[in-house]
Write a protein that holds these residues in place. Structure first.
Motif, mmCIF file in Angstrom:
data_model
loop_
_atom_site.group_PDB
_atom_site.id
_atom_site.type_symbol
_atom_site.label_atom_id
_atom_site.label_comp_id
_atom_site.label_asym_id
_atom_site.label_seq_id
_atom_site.Cartn_x
_atom_site.Cartn_y
_atom_site.Cartn_z
ATOM 1 N N LYS A 182 -4.501 -16.082 -8.043
ATOM 2 C CA LYS A 182 -4.160 -17.087 -9.047
ATOM 3 C C LYS A 182 -2.944 -16.610 -9.807
ATOM 4 O O LYS A 182 -2.755 -15.421 -10.011
ATOM 5 N N ASP A 183 -2.149 -17.551 -10.247
ATOM 6 C CA ASP A 183 -0.976 -17.228 -11.052
ATOM 7 C C ASP A 183 -0.800 -18.340 -12.072
ATOM 8 O O ASP A 183 -0.491 -19.476 -11.710
ATOM 9 N N TYR A 184 -1.084 -18.031 -13.332
ATOM 10 C CA TYR A 184 -0.947 -19.035 -14.382
ATOM 11 C C TYR A 184 -0.621 -18.352 -15.700
ATOM 12 O O TYR A 184 -0.815 -17.159 -15.860
ATOM 13 N N ASN A 185 -0.082 -19.117 -16.642
ATOM 14 C CA ASN A 185 0.274 -18.601 -17.962
ATOM 15 C C ASN A 185 -0.829 -18.937 -18.956
ATOM 16 O O ASN A 185 -1.461 -19.991 -18.869
ATOM 17 N N GLY B 22 -11.893 -19.836 -14.386
ATOM 18 C CA GLY B 22 -12.680 -19.584 -13.178
ATOM 19 C C GLY B 22 -12.918 -18.109 -12.920
ATOM 20 O O GLY B 22 -12.861 -17.662 -11.779
ATOM 21 N N ALA B 23 -13.172 -17.347 -13.975
ATOM 22 C CA ALA B 23 -13.385 -15.903 -13.819
ATOM 23 C C ALA B 23 -14.555 -15.639 -12.880
ATOM 24 O O ALA B 23 -15.576 -16.311 -12.929
ATOM 25 N N MET B 24 -14.394 -14.650 -12.023
ATOM 26 C CA MET B 24 -15.417 -14.335 -11.035
ATOM 27 C C MET B 24 -16.502 -13.419 -11.592
ATOM 28 O O MET B 24 -17.584 -13.323 -11.038
ATOM 29 N N TYR B 25 -16.207 -12.732 -12.698
ATOM 30 C CA TYR B 25 -17.158 -11.801 -13.288
ATOM 31 C C TYR B 25 -17.344 -12.135 -14.762
ATOM 32 O O TYR B 25 -16.489 -12.746 -15.381
ATOM 33 N N GLN B 26 -18.453 -11.675 -15.338
ATOM 34 C CA GLN B 26 -18.711 -11.921 -16.749
ATOM 35 C C GLN B 26 -18.123 -10.814 -17.620
ATOM 36 O O GLN B 26 -17.735 -11.050 -18.753
ATOM 37 N N TYR B 27 -18.039 -9.592 -17.096
ATOM 38 C CA TYR B 27 -17.549 -8.458 -17.868
ATOM 39 C C TYR B 27 -16.342 -7.835 -17.192
ATOM 40 O O TYR B 27 -16.293 -7.708 -15.963
ATOM 41 N N TYR B 28 -15.363 -7.440 -18.018
ATOM 42 C CA TYR B 28 -14.156 -6.791 -17.524
ATOM 43 C C TYR B 28 -13.833 -5.583 -18.388
ATOM 44 O O TYR B 28 -14.056 -5.596 -19.596
#
Length: 79
Positions: free
Chosen positions: A5-8, A21-27
């Motif tokens: 993905k590439d967005y501002n 659309g994050a694939m994980y809940q924690y980063y």
């Protein structure tokens, strides 16, 4: 490595960004002096066992309690 993905994004008034659309809940976040930010996904899981250090701390706490080296009881009646 190719970007999926590439967005501002922009920072809101509370200095937050939204990941679409994050694939994980924690980063895990690493922020560098040059402004780069690296997000690494983290998955929280239940440990297989209690660590030796934790068991030692628990043993020490029980020993202290048995010899009377403990704080006064806490009144939880309000709860």
């Amino acid at each position: 490595m190719t970007a999926i993905k590439d967005y501002n994004v922009h920072i809101d008034s509370k200095k937050r960004i939204t990941l679409r659309g994050a694939m994980y809940q924690y980063y895990n976040v690493k922020e560098f002096e040059n402004g780069c930010i690296i997000l690494e996904p983290r998955e929280l899981n239940i440990p297989d066992s209690i660590s030796a250090a934790t068991l030692e701390d628990m043993d020490r706490a029980v020993s202290n309690f048995k010899i009377g080296a403990a704080s006064d009881p806490i009144d939880l009646s309000d709860f």
